[in-house]
Design a protein around this motif. Structure first.
Motif, short mmCIF file in Angstrom:
data_model
loop_
_atom_site.label_atom_id
_atom_site.label_comp_id
_atom_site.label_asym_id
_atom_site.label_seq_id
_atom_site.Cartn_x
_atom_site.Cartn_y
_atom_site.Cartn_z
N TYR A 219 -5.84 29.72 2.87
CA TYR A 219 -5.49 28.96 1.71
C TYR A 219 -6.75 29.13 0.79
O TYR A 219 -8.00 28.95 1.15
CB TYR A 219 -5.18 27.58 1.98
N LYS A 220 -6.50 29.49 -0.37
CA LYS A 220 -7.74 29.67 -1.51
C LYS A 220 -7.50 29.05 -2.81
O LYS A 220 -6.26 29.41 -3.37
CB LYS A 220 -8.05 31.12 -1.38
N ASN A 221 -8.25 28.24 -3.22
CA ASN A 221 -8.22 27.49 -4.61
C ASN A 221 -6.76 26.84 -4.74
O ASN A 221 -6.10 26.93 -5.51
CB ASN A 221 -8.30 28.39 -5.66
N CYS A 222 -6.19 26.15 -3.69
CA CYS A 222 -5.00 25.18 -3.60
C CYS A 222 -5.58 24.02 -3.55
O CYS A 222 -6.49 23.19 -3.13
CB CYS A 222 -4.31 25.60 -2.24
N GLU A 223 -4.46 22.97 -4.36
CA GLU A 223 -4.57 21.64 -4.35
C GLU A 223 -3.41 20.86 -3.71
O GLU A 223 -2.05 21.25 -4.07
CB GLU A 223 -4.69 21.29 -5.91
N ALA A 224 -3.49 19.72 -3.22
CA ALA A 224 -2.49 18.84 -3.02
C ALA A 224 -2.72 17.42 -3.55
O ALA A 224 -3.87 16.65 -3.57
CB ALA A 224 -2.43 18.41 -1.11
N LYS A 225 -1.70 16.97 -4.27
CA LYS A 225 -1.60 15.59 -5.16
C LYS A 225 -0.62 14.97 -4.53
O LYS A 225 0.40 15.45 -3.99
CB LYS A 225 -1.73 15.91 -6.51
N GLY A 226 -0.33 13.38 -4.73
CA GLY A 226 0.55 12.70 -4.45
C GLY A 226 0.13 11.88 -3.23
O GLY A 226 -1.04 11.60 -2.96
N ASN A 227 1.43 11.27 -2.54
CA ASN A 227 1.03 10.25 -1.55
C ASN A 227 1.53 11.01 -0.34
O ASN A 227 2.66 11.87 -0.21
CB ASN A 227 1.83 9.04 -1.74
N VAL A 228 1.15 10.75 0.95
CA VAL A 228 1.49 11.36 2.22
C VAL A 228 1.76 10.07 3.27
O VAL A 228 0.68 9.27 3.44
CB VAL A 228 0.63 12.34 2.53
N SER A 229 2.92 10.03 3.86
CA SER A 229 2.96 8.96 4.87
C SER A 229 3.67 9.61 6.24
O SER A 229 4.19 10.80 6.22
CB SER A 229 3.93 7.83 4.47
N GLY A 230 3.37 9.19 7.36
CA GLY A 230 3.72 9.85 8.64
C GLY A 230 3.31 8.75 9.77
O GLY A 230 2.63 7.70 9.63
N SER A 231 3.69 9.38 10.97
CA SER A 231 3.51 8.61 12.05
C SER A 231 2.25 9.12 12.92
O SER A 231 1.38 8.42 13.61
CB SER A 231 4.34 8.30 12.91
N TRP A 232 2.11 10.34 12.88
CA TRP A 232 0.90 11.10 13.65
C TRP A 232 0.63 12.58 13.39
O TRP A 232 1.58 13.05 12.63
CB TRP A 232 1.21 11.07 15.01
N SER A 233 -0.62 13.01 13.18
CA SER A 233 -1.09 14.33 12.49
C SER A 233 -0.88 14.13 11.06
O SER A 233 0.01 15.15 10.54
CB SER A 233 -0.39 15.30 13.32
N VAL A 234 -1.27 13.50 10.21
CA VAL A 234 -0.94 12.99 9.02
C VAL A 234 -2.25 13.40 8.30
O VAL A 234 -3.22 13.06 8.35
CB VAL A 234 -0.42 11.63 8.53
#
Length: 253
Positions: A219-234
């Motif tokens: 992964y090169k010059n990549c972005e993640a925005k927003g919200n993340v929810s989960g129960s494990w390995s988040v």
């Protein structure tokens, strides 16, 4: 309103016979003359061809280009390819979005085959080639596992090229079991460069803003925005980066 999807669940599926175009808008599928896609029905033809399992319709190593923006809101989308055990069908070709935008993507994958649930995204499963210069706005993807706006499952053996370049996606991804990501649910041996996922992730296990689970990807010059929810390995960017995965100049917000 569906969260991030824009409208109520559409009626019908794009790959139903009455909605699929008989041919592409032109082209012969080679590098200098790619198949041209300018309507939702023509994009549905690509999905129907790949998912048919017919050898002369698998478009292996062929080239495609979007020539117009596409609105998929009229019907539910059946992903291009799928991962479900030994019956997997994969897109192995070259897809150039030409900086066009796909809107109205709505995927709710509830099928299962021999205890394997189908993967979900615009592309359900890819096995090589390239996807580039594509924008997906305000999509909605839901599945048990391997769910992402662009790709559900990007799995291939060592030595095969699989490149995702200059792609942007936004919307909502919901996964009820595992491997839920903004751009892609599960990846192995793939590379991602200059890509942005601005996605609301409603996950369970192994959930990430960009990638759910990765094996030896880059992964090169990549972005993640927003919200993340989960129960494990988040994680903000990834749920799991496993075995020599590499991330260079990437960020999550």
């Amino acid at each position: 309103m569906q969260p991030g999807g824009g409208a109520e669940e559409p009626v019908g599926v794009w790959t139903d016979e009455e909605f699929v175009a008989e041919s592409f808008a032109g082209g012969s599928g080679i590098k200098d003359d790619p198949y041209k896609i300018e309507t939702a029905g023509q994009l549905a033809k690509l999905a129907a061809d790949i998912n048919s399992g017919v050898e002369d319709k698998n478009h292996s190593k062929e080239y495609f280009i979007l020539t117009k923006d596409i609105d998929l809101s009229a019907h539910k989308w059946e992903p291009i390819g799928y991962a479900a055990g030994d019956h997997a069908k994969k897109f192995v070709g070259y897809f150039d979005g030409d900086n066009k935008t796909i809107t109205g993507l709505y995927v709710k994958e509830e099928r299962a085959l021999e205890d394997n649930n189908y993967s979900a995204g615009l592309f359900g499963s890819i096995g090589g080639g390239m996807i580039k210069n594509l924008i997906i706005e305000n999509g909605y993807v839901e599945a048990v596992k391997k769910a992402g706006i662009l790709i559900g499952d990007a799995t291939i053996s060592y030595g095969s090229n699989k490149n995702i370049v200059n792609c942007k996606v936004s919307g909502t991804v919901k996964g009820t079991e595992k491997q839920t990501g903004g751009m892609v649910g599960y990846n192995s041996y793939g590379s991602y460069e200059n890509c942005i996922a601005d996605v609301n992730i409603i996950g369970a296990g192994i959930a990430g803003g960009f990638i759910g689970e990765d094996f030896l990807g880059t992964y090169k010059n990549c972005e993640a925005k927003g919200n993340v929810s989960g129960s494990w390995s988040v994680g903000g960017f990834a749920g799991i980066l496993f075995y020599q995965s590499q991330a260079e100049k990437c960020a999550s917000y």
